[in-house]
Design a protein around this motif. Sequence first.
Motif, mmCIF file in Angstrom:
data_model
loop_
_atom_site.group_PDB
_atom_site.id
_atom_site.type_symbol
_atom_site.label_atom_id
_atom_site.label_comp_id
_atom_site.label_asym_id
_atom_site.label_seq_id
_atom_site.Cartn_x
_atom_site.Cartn_y
_atom_site.Cartn_z
ATOM 1 N N THR A 16 5.965 66.223 119.735
ATOM 2 C CA THR A 16 4.689 66.706 120.254
ATOM 3 C C THR A 16 3.824 67.360 119.194
ATOM 4 O O THR A 16 2.594 67.358 119.289
ATOM 5 N N GLY A 17 4.467 67.947 118.187
ATOM 6 C CA GLY A 17 3.752 68.786 117.238
ATOM 7 C C GLY A 17 3.977 70.244 117.584
ATOM 8 O O GLY A 17 4.611 70.576 118.603
ATOM 9 N N SER A 18 3.468 71.140 116.772
ATOM 10 C CA SER A 18 3.696 72.573 116.982
ATOM 11 C C SER A 18 2.574 73.383 116.360
ATOM 12 O O SER A 18 1.760 72.863 115.583
ATOM 13 N N THR B 257 2.481 69.167 126.318
ATOM 14 C CA THR B 257 2.309 70.595 126.541
ATOM 15 C C THR B 257 3.138 71.355 125.512
ATOM 16 O O THR B 257 4.354 71.164 125.428
ATOM 17 N N VAL B 258 2.475 72.193 124.733
ATOM 18 C CA VAL B 258 3.128 72.983 123.698
ATOM 19 C C VAL B 258 2.763 74.437 123.896
ATOM 20 O O VAL B 258 1.583 74.792 123.876
ATOM 21 N N THR C 68 -2.037 72.410 126.921
ATOM 22 C CA THR C 68 -1.951 70.971 127.147
ATOM 23 C C THR C 68 -2.941 70.242 126.252
ATOM 24 O O THR C 68 -4.103 70.631 126.121
ATOM 25 N N PHE C 69 -2.449 69.148 125.656
ATOM 26 C CA PHE C 69 -3.282 68.328 124.771
ATOM 27 C C PHE C 69 -3.249 66.892 125.281
ATOM 28 O O PHE C 69 -2.177 66.291 125.406
ATOM 29 N N PRO C 70 -4.415 66.315 125.611
ATOM 30 C CA PRO C 70 -4.439 64.916 126.062
ATOM 31 C C PRO C 70 -4.161 63.961 124.911
ATOM 32 O O PRO C 70 -4.499 64.239 123.761
#
Length: 356
Positions: free
Chosen positions: A115-117, A165-166, A170-172
């Motif tokens: 997802t990334g961080s 979701t991080v 939330t990131f689309p």
Amino acid sequence: MSDAKGRFGPPTSGDGEDAAELRANHGPVSEARGVTVTEASRVAGQVLDEVEKAIVGKREALRLVLAAVLAKGHVLLEDFPGLGKTLAARSLARALGISFTRAQFTPDLLPADLTGSFLYNQREGTFEFRRGPLFTGLLLADEINRTPPKTQAALLEAMQERQVTVEGETFPLAEPFHVLATANPVEYEGTYPLPEAQLDRFLLRVSFGYPTSNEEYDVLARRLERQQEEVVLDAVTDAPGLLGLQAAVETVRVDESVGRYCVDLAVATREHHEVLTGSSPRGSLGLVLTARAFALLRGRDYVIPEDVKAVARSVLAHRITVRPELWMTDVTGARVVDDVLGRVPTPATLEATKRP
């Protein structure tokens, strides 16, 4: 990019800059509307032709994978090692002109690795979000069954909700976004089998199988002829163009008799005497969606029962759980689907003159 070339031809200099910017920003794309089924079928055929420059003798399997992409779904490629699963995914992304990311799933892979961080920026004194490999057009989830359930769940949210979701934010994800996951069906030691709920999120499960001796020699001959490992492919379309193809699929018509046939097939898997749990309603919906894309690939703007039969195995087999006492027999989900196709009455083929 409102003209046909901008939507479906290789990007011009201006279109390339726009497409690159879209991919870099990972923003949604909403262009390329009003594409005819005939034009979409032609472009899809060109995509298959381009991918076949790298993948030899697997056009039917590739047709199923492309149908899933056109139906806005995800694909599980379950096959033995060395049969071109990774190459097929990379080649498809190249031919479609969308960004491609490969994530090797391992037991120590964390959700944040996908997802990334948030990382701390010492100069600004703020936390900045660094996007992970999920922010792409096509993600190859290599050996998805080798990562723990927690990481699988992060991928599941992206597949189903098209977002990540991080830390509560939330990131689309970009449009288009598709997952091609691979799994090895023979090695189970150190793996985390996908639960039925996650298998159900894959629109199709596809296997390439071993090539014939002539096809395998063709692979060798092509490699010797090009004198390099990498296969160079051209982009047939781009991200807005793919969205245009997907919009064209939405215009393919489904007669009520064909829709009820899809429902009858899914219901029959639940009532089969060798089945513990059959296909959910998501299976019958998957039949309709994939059959529409398959009809478009065949150049039609309406679905016939043969389209449904062509995709039924790939859509339904992985949604079926065989009774435990039959696990050591030759009973499989695919065999159950074949049996159901032989039992459920097929509606009459629709004539073009009868279309609404």
